[in-house]
Motif scaffolding. Structure first.
Motif, PDB file in Angstrom:
ATOM      1  N   UNK A 305       0.841  -1.103  -0.121  1.00  0.00           N
ATOM      2  CA  UNK A 305      -0.151   0.078  -0.001  1.00  0.00           C
ATOM      3  C   UNK A 305       1.086   1.144  -0.238  1.00  0.00           C
ATOM      4  N   UNK A 306       1.894   1.065   0.813  1.00  0.00           N
ATOM      5  CA  UNK A 306       2.902   2.367   0.669  1.00  0.00           C
ATOM      6  C   UNK A 306       3.590   2.759  -0.331  1.00  0.00           C
ATOM      7  N   UNK A 307       3.995   1.593  -1.093  1.00  0.00           N
ATOM      8  CA  UNK A 307       4.827   1.551  -2.361  1.00  0.00           C
ATOM      9  C   UNK A 307       3.907   2.055  -3.356  1.00  0.00           C
ATOM     10  N   UNK A 308       2.747   1.623  -3.456  1.00  0.00           N
ATOM     11  CA  UNK A 308       1.732   2.171  -4.286  1.00  0.00           C
ATOM     12  C   UNK A 308       1.699   3.633  -4.429  1.00  0.00           C
ATOM     13  N   UNK A 346      12.962  -8.287   0.186  1.00  0.00           N
ATOM     14  CA  UNK A 346      13.971  -7.194  -0.712  1.00  0.00           C
ATOM     15  C   UNK A 346      13.223  -6.613  -1.738  1.00  0.00           C
ATOM     16  N   UNK A 347      12.263  -7.343  -2.478  1.00  0.00           N
ATOM     17  CA  UNK A 347      11.812  -6.887  -3.512  1.00  0.00           C
ATOM     18  C   UNK A 347      10.858  -5.658  -3.131  1.00  0.00           C
ATOM     19  N   UNK A 348      10.181  -5.969  -2.343  1.00  0.00           N
ATOM     20  CA  UNK A 348       9.194  -4.787  -1.519  1.00  0.00           C
ATOM     21  C   UNK A 348       9.700  -3.700  -1.077  1.00  0.00           C
ATOM     22  N   UNK A 349      11.066  -4.042  -0.131  1.00  0.00           N
ATOM     23  CA  UNK A 349      11.933  -3.096   0.264  1.00  0.00           C
ATOM     24  C   UNK A 349      12.522  -1.968  -1.027  1.00  0.00           C
ATOM     25  N   UNK A 356       9.056   1.781  -8.853  1.00  0.00           N
ATOM     26  CA  UNK A 356       8.895   0.499  -9.671  1.00  0.00           C
ATOM     27  C   UNK A 356      10.576   0.521 -10.271  1.00  0.00           C
ATOM     28  N   UNK A 357      11.126   1.383 -10.568  1.00  0.00           N
ATOM     29  CA  UNK A 357      12.687   1.195 -10.889  1.00  0.00           C
ATOM     30  C   UNK A 357      13.292   0.207 -10.001  1.00  0.00           C
ATOM     31  N   UNK A 358      13.007   0.722  -8.667  1.00  0.00           N
ATOM     32  CA  UNK A 358      13.769  -0.210  -7.524  1.00  0.00           C
ATOM     33  C   UNK A 358      13.382  -1.686  -7.596  1.00  0.00           C
ATOM     34  N   UNK A 359      12.099  -1.992  -7.811  1.00  0.00           N
ATOM     35  CA  UNK A 359      11.329  -3.263  -7.871  1.00  0.00           C
ATOM     36  C   UNK A 359      12.255  -4.151  -9.180  1.00  0.00           C
TER      37      UNK A 359
END
Length: 427
Positions: A305-308, A346-349, A356-359
């Motif tokens: 939710x936070x990442x979105x 880690x992926x969500x982190x 999105x680039x981090x993912x």
């Protein structure tokens, strides 16, 4: 300084073995990495840069480059640089290793690393029994077994999941060299390899991290049935089932001595799954779900939710945990806010911190192991992909020294070996 080519290659392989083993202990490993960098600079004439070497160096360094790209997205630029500094080995190690103008002996490095690491941890386990006899006896009587692995890991200054990342890898390495030695080694040498393998399994069970035990068994299955030119013939299965049989026998024996292990894998892990995002409804969440899957799922739900809400550029590398804790409070998740749980994925982190680039970068970095392993037919590299990909699904190893340097070192070694093997085939 003049050193013969043969001596330099020997010394370089020795360096890689020593660093790999030293990663069990952060402080000496840090100093050794500095000395290793200085050693490479002294022998700078041994470097041979090519576009391919630099391309893979850049791909391995991608999480560090991501830190630099988004450095201005942190509330504190200084804190942003501190987080980038943690990942600088992702740039240094591939540049030093991939661009060497000589081959490295990857099988030798892996075999010696597996043996020495097992012996060191075996010694540490015996030491733990003498230094903390009250804890050791308590666990033998079946009391407080949930803390057993963590107490042992803490006794050598490690976090249990991080230590098991090493141990699961070592178990599979030891088994791989047993299989490779069948029919080739003398009986006494094969016996010692089997003994080392059994010791590594016992250490794995004692630390008792669920995912690592599962991953080690998957690795044994993978090594058992893998052959470069296809599956093994049926008549050869009996010899290669050794690892599976030993693993299962020791697992049953361990559960008999430490019955909580079975409970840990079942009710503790999968209890209260109907309470995802509603942990405060439980009467005593600290006792019932602190280490349960439902807690991880609740954290991930909030993390998504936070990442979105920050999917373009994220919240910043230095502010990820702080923002997640703040979100726990905003959504009235008092249990999660009280203990300030990290995201443990880690992926969500990276999704939270860099958008999105981090993912994409986190998936790219982990997938490099699969690409290198499959294209160069390095089965231990393929296994490392399985181990590291799944471990980062329930933890975040690219924010820890244990995971950052450990993965960068082995990815560099596997990639260097793949490039060298390809050169030999072209010749």
């Amino acid at each position: 300084m003049i050193v013969s080519e043969r001596a330099y290659r020997y010394n370089y392989n020795l360096w890689l073995i020593v660093i790999a083993v030293a990663l069990l202990f952060r402080v000496p490993a840090t100093y050794l990495l500095i000395l290793f960098t200085a050693y490479n600079l002294i022998f700078y004439k041994q470097f041979f840069f090519t576009n391919k070497h630099l391309l893979f160096s850049g791909l391995i360094a991608s999480p560090f480059l991501l830190d630099l790209l988004f450095i201005g997205n942190n509330d504190s630029i200084l804190e942003g640089f501190k987080h980038a500094e943690k990942r600088i080995s992702l740039l240094v190690l591939p540049l030093l290793i991939l661009n060497q103008n000589h081959r490295i002996n990857a099988p030798l490095i892996l075999r010696v690393y597996g043996v020495i690491t097992t012996l060191i941890l075996g010694f540490c386990l015996v030491r733990f029994a003498f230094v903390s006899p009250e804890l050791f006896v308590k666990y033998l009587h079946g009391k407080d077994l949930w803390e057993m692995g963590y107490k042992f890991a803490n006794s050598i200054g490690k976090h249990a999941p991080a230590l098991n990342l090493h141990v699961a890898f070592v178990v599979v390495i030891n088994y791989y060299f047993i299989k490779e030695g069948i029919g080739k080694l003398k009986r006494n040498l094969l016996f010692w390899r089997i003994a080392i393998f059994i010791l590594s399994i016992l250490i794995l069970f004692y630390i008792n991290t669920r995912l690592a035990i599962t991953n080690a068994f998957i690795g044994i299955l993978l090594i058992t049935f893998y052959k470069e030119n296809g599956f093994l013939k049926f008549r050869n299965y009996r010899k290669t089932f050794l690892g599976i049989g030993v693993f299962l026998i020791l697992a049953v024996a361990f559960i008999a001595v430490f019955p909580y292990s079975l409970q840990k894998f079942t009710t503790v892990t999968f209890g209260h799954l109907d309470k995802v995002g509603k942990l405060d409804e439980l009467e005593n969440p600290e006792k019932t779900v602190f280490n349960g899957l439902v807690t991880r799922l609740s954290i991930w739900k909030s993390g998504i939710e936070l990442a979105s809400k920050n999917s373009i550029i994220g919240v910043g590398a230095a502010d990820g945990k702080k923002e997640l804790t703040r979100y726990f409070k905003e959504t009235n998740q008092n249990f999660l806010h009280k203990y300030e749980f990290p995201v443990h994925n880690q992926y969500l982190d990276f999704f939270i911190k860099f958008g999105l680039l981090g993912l994409i970068v986190s998936l790219l970095y982990v997938s490099l192991f699969a690409y290198i392993g499959i294209t160069s037919k390095q089965i231990l590299c393929i296994y490392f992909f399985i181990l590291f990909a799944t471990s980062n699904f329930v933890d975040d190893f690219l924010i820890r020294f244990d995971g950052i340097v450990f993965s960068a070192l082995w990815l560099s070694i596997f990639t260097k070996n793949a490039i060298d093997n390809q050169k030999n085939k072209l010749r």
